[in-house]
Design a protein around this motif. Structure first.
Motif, short mmCIF file in Angstrom:
data_model
loop_
_atom_site.label_atom_id
_atom_site.label_comp_id
_atom_site.label_asym_id
_atom_site.label_seq_id
_atom_site.Cartn_x
_atom_site.Cartn_y
_atom_site.Cartn_z
N ASP A 35 1.63 -7.50 -6.45
CA ASP A 35 1.21 -6.23 -5.84
C ASP A 35 2.35 -5.69 -4.96
O ASP A 35 2.66 -4.49 -4.97
CB ASP A 35 -0.05 -6.47 -5.00
N MET A 52 1.31 5.77 -10.44
CA MET A 52 1.49 4.35 -10.17
C MET A 52 2.15 3.69 -11.36
O MET A 52 1.49 3.00 -12.16
CB MET A 52 0.14 3.70 -9.90
N THR A 65 -6.36 4.24 -9.71
CA THR A 65 -6.19 3.11 -8.78
C THR A 65 -5.92 3.62 -7.37
O THR A 65 -5.07 4.48 -7.17
CB THR A 65 -5.00 2.23 -9.26
N ALA A 66 -6.68 3.09 -6.40
CA ALA A 66 -6.46 3.51 -5.02
C ALA A 66 -5.14 2.92 -4.53
O ALA A 66 -4.72 1.86 -4.99
CB ALA A 66 -7.60 3.00 -4.15
N ALA A 67 -4.51 3.62 -3.57
CA ALA A 67 -3.18 3.19 -3.11
C ALA A 67 -3.28 2.14 -2.01
O ALA A 67 -2.69 2.26 -0.95
CB ALA A 67 -2.40 4.42 -2.64
N VAL A 68 -4.08 1.13 -2.26
CA VAL A 68 -4.28 0.08 -1.27
C VAL A 68 -4.06 -1.28 -1.94
O VAL A 68 -4.08 -1.37 -3.17
CB VAL A 68 -5.71 0.14 -0.66
N SER A 79 0.82 -1.21 0.00
CA SER A 79 0.00 0.00 0.00
C SER A 79 0.86 1.27 0.00
O SER A 79 1.58 1.53 0.95
CB SER A 79 -0.92 0.00 1.22
N ARG A 136 4.93 -4.31 -7.36
CA ARG A 136 4.57 -3.09 -8.10
C ARG A 136 4.42 -1.90 -7.15
O ARG A 136 4.69 -0.76 -7.51
CB ARG A 136 3.32 -3.30 -8.96
N THR A 137 3.99 -2.17 -5.89
CA THR A 137 3.88 -1.06 -4.94
C THR A 137 5.26 -0.46 -4.63
O THR A 137 5.41 0.75 -4.49
CB THR A 137 3.17 -1.53 -3.65
N SER A 188 -4.27 -4.68 -3.82
CA SER A 188 -5.19 -5.29 -4.80
C SER A 188 -5.98 -4.32 -5.66
O SER A 188 -6.81 -4.76 -6.46
CB SER A 188 -6.22 -6.18 -4.09
N ALA A 189 -5.79 -3.03 -5.50
CA ALA A 189 -6.59 -2.07 -6.26
C ALA A 189 -6.27 -2.15 -7.75
O ALA A 189 -7.15 -1.94 -8.60
CB ALA A 189 -6.36 -0.66 -5.74
N1 ASP Z 1 -1.12 -1.68 -4.09
C1 ASP Z 1 -0.79 -0.67 -5.04
C2 ASP Z 1 -0.37 0.60 -4.28
O1 ASP Z 1 -0.79 0.82 -3.19
C3 ASP Z 1 -1.89 -0.38 -5.99
C4 ASP Z 1 -2.14 -1.62 -6.85
O2 ASP Z 1 -2.87 -2.52 -6.44
O3 ASP Z 1 -1.52 -1.71 -7.93
O4 ASP Z 1 0.41 1.37 -4.78
#
Ligand code: ASP
Length: 467
Positions: A428, A351, A392-395, A316, A431-432, A397-398
């Protein structure tokens, strides 16, 4: 007495992470359905969720209770840490951005900074998707995929995929609405609901307002916000004290639950995503850092590594934000007025890792369903992915939820997300880390071009000798 040198923060977090991977793997390999059965649990999912019926389990043994307790304790430690970070995120952004903008006293500089930030965010996102799409076309992770494995994955994950598709549709917003949503109807609601872009907007306006009133009146208020910022940064340092243990807890959970068979089946796809992320972090960012900001990559990496490791463990960007800000300000030397503007905005809209992942995932799903995408369709993917990654929300699985919009834009079957759901969490995490690194990179470039990075005045937590 000579002060003992404390192990640097990033090392302690890294040790927590490595131990977490080791213990998680051991649990993953050694504890399966038959282990549960030997402790009297026939339906582990229900037992863990606390919904099991008497009839489902033959007298749970002490081992079953102990395993459940340890699982809950572990989840508690991880969640406690994430909750503390979330608790700090809103105040740190609000206080530091108001203080930063009010003391900047230059709205033209603010406009320049905003334009450069948005320009860099958009162009790095476009680069990331392009890297993803080119790689996916070169590697072709979905070509010649075993049909039996494909059906197995669809069968196993179709229910979860269905839920994501519903959320994806519910989240879809028109560009007009998204633009209007930047302005909060009520700043207090924005604060209460952690609407980060709205908070940034409100803080900017208040900061500008403060810089326009006589200094005699604004000074005490600016000093108040500055003092609150310093206090919250101290709280970040306190919270970071439990980071190594929390990272251990977060990673154990993820690795213990990771379906290794699914990971093996999707190895080519996963490697393509990770390779793309590595290209962004180790080739694209250093190039931009050096050419636009003159910032050496090694020093940059050392300064922001705690944020990268936390992003990896928590999946996140929003939860990591307080640490990202602390690393950029106190370890990298980015000025507060820059970091408090660039980073919350970045955590919300920038992102790169997610965009790259969505690009690879779309091409992979097309290959799995033997859909030949034309160049026009691939360009459509680039455009929709840019928008989807911004939304995309910063959480956790978004990213996979917003992938629904990308797939629909070119008519690919949305049920295809069932194919990649099994490895979503691990990707995830990766990528985060890339998302947060991208935000820090832009903060470093803007910081160094807007008056330069300051010498690190307040040493980061790990450089404090123990008292
Ligand atoms: N989890 C990623 C983030 O918080 C967002 C995503 O699911 O790609 O940056």
């Amino acid at each position: 007495m000579m002060a003992k040198k404390r192990l640097a923060l990033h090392w302690t977090i890294l040790i927590g992470l490595a131990l977490g991977v080791g213990v998680g793997l051991a649990i993953n390999l050694m504890w399966d359905e038959s282990t549960w059965a030997s402790t009297g649990i026939d339906n582990p999912q229900a037992w863990i969720a606390g919904t099991s019926l008497e009839s489902e389990n033959t007298a749970p043994s002490f081992g079953a209770h102990a395993a459940l307790f340890l699982r809950h304790l572990n989840a508690f430690v991880g969640d406690l840490f994430l909750r503390l970070l979330r608790f700090i995120a809103v105040p740190i952004v609000l206080f530091s951005l108001i203080a930063g903008v009010a003391s900047l006293n230059d709205t033209r500089a603010l406009g320049r900074m905003g334009t450069k930030t948005l320009g860099l965010y958009l162009s790095t996102t476009a680069i990331a998707i392009t890297v993803g799409i080119v790689l996916a076309n070169l590697v072709s992770p979905g070509a010649n995929f075993n049909e039996e494995t494909k059906q197995y994955l669809i069968g196993k994950y179709s229910t979860d995929a269905g839920a994501k598709i519903v959320t994806g549709h519910a989240n879809a917003k028109s560009g007009w609405d998204a633009a209007l949503d930047i302005i909060p109807k009520n700043p207090f609601t924005a604060l209460a609901e952690t609407q980060m872009i709205q908070i940034v907007f409100a803080a900017l306006l208040i900061g500008i307002g403060l810089s326009m009133i006589p200094k005699k009146e604004s000074d005490p208020i600016v000093r108040f916000f500055q003092g609150m910022t310093d206090a919250v940064i101290k709280v970040v340092h306190i919270v970071l004290l439990i980071a190594p243990i929390a990272v251990f807890a977060l990673i154990v959970e993820q690795i213990a639950d990771l379906g290794l068979d699914v990971l093996a089946a999707l190895a080519k796809y996963s490697i393509t995503v990770v390779l793309g992320l590595a290209i962004m972090i180790f080739a694209v960012y250093p190039l931009i850092l050096r050419s636009l900001g003159g910032v050496p990559f090694a020093a940059f990496l050392r300064a922001i590594s705690p944020a990268q490791l936390l992003a990896f463990s928590s999946s996140s960007s929003a939860a990591t934000l307080p640490v990202t800000m602390d690393c950029c300000e106190n370890r990298l030397g980015v000025k507060e007025e820059v970091s408090s503007f660039v980073l919350p905005l970045g955590a919300t809209i920038n992102m790169d890792g997610t965009a790259l992942y969505q690009g690879v995932a779309a091409i992979f799903i097309a290959q799995m369903f033997a859909v030949d995408l034309s160049i026009m369709q691939q360009i459509t993917i680039v455009l929709t992915t840019t928008v989807a990654s911004i939304g995309t929300a910063a959480v956790p699985s978004a990213g996979i939820v917003m992938l629904v919009i990308v797939l629909e834009s070119v008519g690919l079957p949305v049920e295809g997300i069932a194919l990649i759901l099994g490895v979503d969490r691990i990707l995830d995490m990766c990528r985060t880390s890339c998302n947060v690194t991208g935000d820090c990179m832009v903060a470093a470039v803007i910081g160094s071009t807007e008056g330069g990075l300051h010498p690190v005045v307040e040493p980061a937590l790990d450089e404090h000798p123990p008292t």
